[in-house]
Design an enzyme around this catalytic site. Structure first.
Site, PDB file in Angstrom:
ATOM      1  N   ARG A 193       0.719  -1.201   0.107  1.00  6.92           N
ATOM      2  CA  ARG A 193      -0.145  -0.049  -0.039  1.00  6.92           C
ATOM      3  C   ARG A 193       0.908   1.235   0.026  1.00  6.92           C
ATOM      4  O   ARG A 193       1.896   1.259   0.683  1.00  6.92           O
ATOM      5  CB  ARG A 193      -0.823  -0.226   1.427  1.00  6.92           C
ATOM      6  CG  ARG A 193      -1.915   1.086   1.444  1.00  6.92           C
ATOM      7  CD  ARG A 193      -2.922   0.882   0.321  1.00  6.92           C
ATOM      8  NE  ARG A 193      -4.050   1.676   0.654  1.00  6.92           N
ATOM      9  CZ  ARG A 193      -4.994   2.086  -0.222  1.00  6.92           C
ATOM     10  NH1 ARG A 193      -4.972   1.765  -1.577  1.00  6.92           N
ATOM     11  NH2 ARG A 193      -5.801   2.741   0.080  1.00  6.92           N
TER      12      ARG A 193
ATOM     13  N   THR B 234      -9.564   0.088 -10.114  1.00  8.64           N
ATOM     14  CA  THR B 234      -8.575  -0.954  -9.462  1.00  8.64           C
ATOM     15  C   THR B 234      -8.475  -2.047 -10.521  1.00  8.64           C
ATOM     16  O   THR B 234      -9.381  -2.302 -11.441  1.00  8.64           O
ATOM     17  CB  THR B 234      -9.134  -1.177  -8.107  1.00  8.64           C
ATOM     18  OG1 THR B 234      -9.221   0.007  -7.444  1.00  8.64           O
ATOM     19  CG2 THR B 234      -8.383  -2.097  -7.494  1.00  8.64           C
TER      20      THR B 234
ATOM     21  N   THR C 159      -3.919  -0.664  -7.310  1.00  3.88           N
ATOM     22  CA  THR C 159      -4.793   0.433  -7.702  1.00  3.88           C
ATOM     23  C   THR C 159      -4.028   1.558  -7.959  1.00  3.88           C
ATOM     24  O   THR C 159      -3.044   1.926  -6.827  1.00  3.88           O
ATOM     25  CB  THR C 159      -6.051   0.361  -6.762  1.00  3.88           C
ATOM     26  OG1 THR C 159      -6.924   1.598  -7.317  1.00  3.88           O
ATOM     27  CG2 THR C 159      -5.685   0.635  -5.243  1.00  3.88           C
TER      28      THR C 159
ATOM     29  N   ASN D 278      -6.044   4.032  -7.408  1.00  4.35           N
ATOM     30  CA  ASN D 278      -7.364   4.480  -6.690  1.00  4.35           C
ATOM     31  C   ASN D 278      -8.269   4.975  -7.944  1.00  4.35           C
ATOM     32  O   ASN D 278      -9.015   4.050  -8.318  1.00  4.35           O
ATOM     33  CB  ASN D 278      -7.213   5.743  -5.818  1.00  4.35           C
ATOM     34  CG  ASN D 278      -8.187   6.009  -4.831  1.00  4.35           C
ATOM     35  OD1 ASN D 278      -9.237   5.377  -4.668  1.00  4.35           O
ATOM     36  ND2 ASN D 278      -8.205   7.287  -4.467  1.00  4.35           N
TER      37      ASN D 278
ATOM     38  N   ASP E 205      -7.886   8.205   0.011  1.00  9.85           N
ATOM     39  CA  ASP E 205      -8.369   7.227   1.054  1.00  9.85           C
ATOM     40  C   ASP E 205      -8.265   7.513   2.489  1.00  9.85           C
ATOM     41  O   ASP E 205      -8.796   6.694   3.146  1.00  9.85           O
ATOM     42  CB  ASP E 205      -7.827   5.816   0.474  1.00  9.85           C
ATOM     43  CG  ASP E 205      -8.601   5.252  -0.750  1.00  9.85           C
ATOM     44  OD1 ASP E 205      -9.637   5.446  -1.053  1.00  9.85           O
ATOM     45  OD2 ASP E 205      -8.066   4.014  -1.476  1.00  9.85           O
TER      46      ASP E 205
ATOM     47  N   SER F 155     -10.081  -0.847   0.734  1.00  8.71           N
ATOM     48  CA  SER F 155     -11.111  -1.693   0.939  1.00  8.71           C
ATOM     49  C   SER F 155     -10.784  -3.046   0.214  1.00  8.71           C
ATOM     50  O   SER F 155     -11.397  -3.900  -0.231  1.00  8.71           O
ATOM     51  CB  SER F 155     -12.419  -1.492   0.179  1.00  8.71           C
ATOM     52  OG  SER F 155     -12.989  -0.182   0.829  1.00  8.71           O
TER      53      SER F 155
ATOM     54  N   GLY G 185     -13.404  -2.160  -7.386  1.00  6.86           N
ATOM     55  CA  GLY G 185     -14.707  -1.400  -7.102  1.00  6.86           C
ATOM     56  C   GLY G 185     -14.768  -0.493  -5.852  1.00  6.86           C
ATOM     57  O   GLY G 185     -15.754  -0.597  -5.230  1.00  6.86           O
ATOM     58  N   GLY G 186     -13.724  -0.152  -5.310  1.00  4.13           N
ATOM     59  CA  GLY G 186     -13.618   0.616  -4.249  1.00  4.13           C
ATOM     60  C   GLY G 186     -14.387  -0.004  -3.027  1.00  4.13           C
ATOM     61  O   GLY G 186     -14.139  -1.083  -2.928  1.00  4.13           O
TER      62      GLY G 186
HETATM   63  N1  GLY Z   1      -8.292   3.076  -3.548  1.00  2.00           N
HETATM   64  C1  GLY Z   1      -9.418   2.184  -3.333  1.00  2.00           C
HETATM   65  C2  GLY Z   1      -9.066   1.110  -2.096  1.00  2.00           C
HETATM   66  O1  GLY Z   1      -7.807   0.939  -1.814  1.00  2.00           O
HETATM   67  O2  GLY Z   1     -10.012   0.530  -1.641  1.00  2.00           O
END
Ligand code: GLY
Length: 488
Positions: free
Chosen positions: A16, A291, A309, A311, A333, A363, A383-384
């Site tokens: 991340r 994503t 992603t 984002n 985020d 997510s 899909g966020g």
């Molecule tokens: N950027 C979307 C997620 O990480 O959930």
């Protein structure tokens, strides 16, 4: 990246992004404390310190069997020689037109006269190919310390961003314990914080395990009601408790315990619980579906589920011009202001406030399900905010309703995330009668034109692995050595 070796050992590579060291809690607020529109989503200030190169290299270092250069080679060819633009990519590329004035680096994704590429045109990215060649030769050092780092910092200077050489040199992918839960006798293994994916998924499934969904019926008003009530409660906890585990006590053992789920079930009645009764906070929705997810199972039974992603679509829209790739807008985020909804309408609190070096909550939920200790399913989706409910629905459709992988991945989807307080339903997911029953129970329904998710799944059956790509997207299962699938 959730990974499981043939031996059964599982681990998680967390790559991340992190907040730059120059980041601060109120960096997206004006002097009156109001959110400055677009600052956390567009332009150099929206970018977190990228983690993908470090993460993929870490997985290679720990478990890879091929030389790194060989692994990067196909990406170099795709960038150098190009690939045909699909209908879907052409449509996203058209959306970039409005940004090309402010972000001229985007012209590299267009024709030489600045008009959009059409389906069937070839997208070549020679600058990116050179960048990938450097990464193939020198590994992550090229990206985090060498010429590519120089290009990123130069782009920051041009665009007023704050990712520094020190940020890049200090970035580290982390190895974490995957999160584990169970549902109807299956072991569920998924993403730990800083993603909320696994925790929220397991909390939803734990709550639902106390109901006879099968008896209630697939897509019945009762099934949907209890699923929504479970989702509402789990997403409310997400907003309050979850954040980077290096900075926040996520209270995870309790959140994913069966006892806590039993307590929550006591608050669920046959009527919808207004989200405002679970906790207060504003929320609006603008869900998008960016994503990427892919899963792989090899002949030794080793498996990976990878969600990653930028984002939003095309991230911050900033292309590192010397290096040919886009920068993310993951800083959005974070809870940039407590209670202020992010791109996905998700709200957050102190646990996910911005701090230098901290990872923003996600997510993403790359997930595996095991039966009697054996790999059964490898699953994930973009899909966020809707990632988690998509995974939950596919698992429920298969494990409660006995649906095939194909049917479960294709089935209509709906989503509730506590705030905004409505069920977001795919077009045509609910018929008129079902709609009326849900409204009578106190639910609000918002139809969405865009599909929810783009799931990629592999079901292991005997010695065969059967792939299924969501009919909503343009992914495809691929593989070698077709074998006769064993019994389910
Ligand atoms: N950027 C979307 C997620 O990480 O959930």
């Amino acid at each position: 990246m959730l990974l499981r070796l043939g031996s059964g050992e599982a681990s998680f590579v967390d790559f991340r992004e992190t907040a730059p060291l120059g980041a601060s809690r109120d960096m997206y607020l004006d002097s009156l404390g109001n959110v400055i529109k677009g600052m956390s989503t567009l332009g150099a200030m929206a970018a977190g310190v990228p983690g993908t190169v470090a993460g993929l290299y870490k997985a290679h270092e720990l478990h890879g069997s091929l030389p790194w250069r060989e692994l990067v080679e196909p990406a170099i060819s795709l960038a150098r020689d190009g690939f045909p633009v699909s209908e879907r990519l052409a449509s996203s590329l058209r959306e970039l037109q409005e940004y090309k004035g402010r972000f001229p680096g985007l012209l590299q994704f267009m024709k030489s006269d600045g008009t959009p590429l059409a389906p069937g045109d070839t997208l070549r990215q020679p600058i990116l190919a050179r960048t990938l060649e450097r990464i193939a030769l020198d590994g992550p050092d090229a990206f985090y310390r060498g010429a590519i780092a120089e290009s990123i910092v130069e782009e920051m200077r041009l665009g007023g961003g704050i990712v520094s050489k020190r940020d890049l040199a200090g970035y580290e992918a982390r190895i974490r314990e995957p999160l584990r839960g169970s549902y109807r006798g299956y072991e569920i293994v998924s993403a730990p914080p800083p993603s909320s994916g696994g925790a929220v998924l397991i909390e939803i499934l734990n709550i639902l395990e106390g109901y006879d969904l099968r008896g209630m019926g697939f897509m019945s008003d009762q099934t949907i009601h209890y699923m929504v009530e479970a989702e509402r409660r789990a997403y409310a906890d997400r907003a309050q408790f979850l954040g980077d585990p290096d900075f926040t006590d996520n209270r995870l053992p309790r959140l994913i315990s069966k006892e806590y789920a039993a307590d929550l079930r006591k608050s669920i009645t046959p009527r919808a619980t207004p989200s405002s009764e679970l906790s207060a906070g504003p929320g609006t929705s603008r869900e998008k579906r960016e994503t990427t997810h892919y899963g792989v199972v090899d002949r030794e039974g080793a498996a990976v589920a990878v969600t990653y992603t930028l984002n939003d679509s095309f991230g911050s829209r900033v292309v590192v011009r010397g290096a040919g790739f886009l920068l993310n807008n993951e800083m959005d985020d974070f809870a940039i202001k407590p209670g202020h909804p992010n791109l996905y309408g998700l709200v957050g609190s102190e646990a996910n406030a911005i701090e230098p070096g901290k990872r923003m909550l996600s997510s993403m939920a790359p997930t595996m399900a095991l039966r009697d200790g054996k790999l059964f399913l490898v699953l994930g989706t973009p899909g966020g905010a809707t990632i988690i409910t998509t995974i939950a629905q596919i698992l429920i459709d298969m494990l409660d309703f006995g649906m095939s992988l194909e049917a479960a991945v294709s089935a209509p989807r709906f989503h509730h995330q506590w705030l905004p307080d409505h069920i977001s339903a795919e077009n045509g997911a609910f018929g008129a009668y079902l709609r009326r029953s849900l409204v009578e129970k106190g639910h609000r329904i918002e139809d969405r034109t865009a599909p929810i998710g783009d799931a990629q799944a592999i079901e292991v059956r005997g010695s065969a692995a059967c792939g299924m790509s969501d009919p909503r997207g343009d992914g495809q299962p691929g593989g070698v050595e077709p074998a006769e699938p064993g019994p389910r």
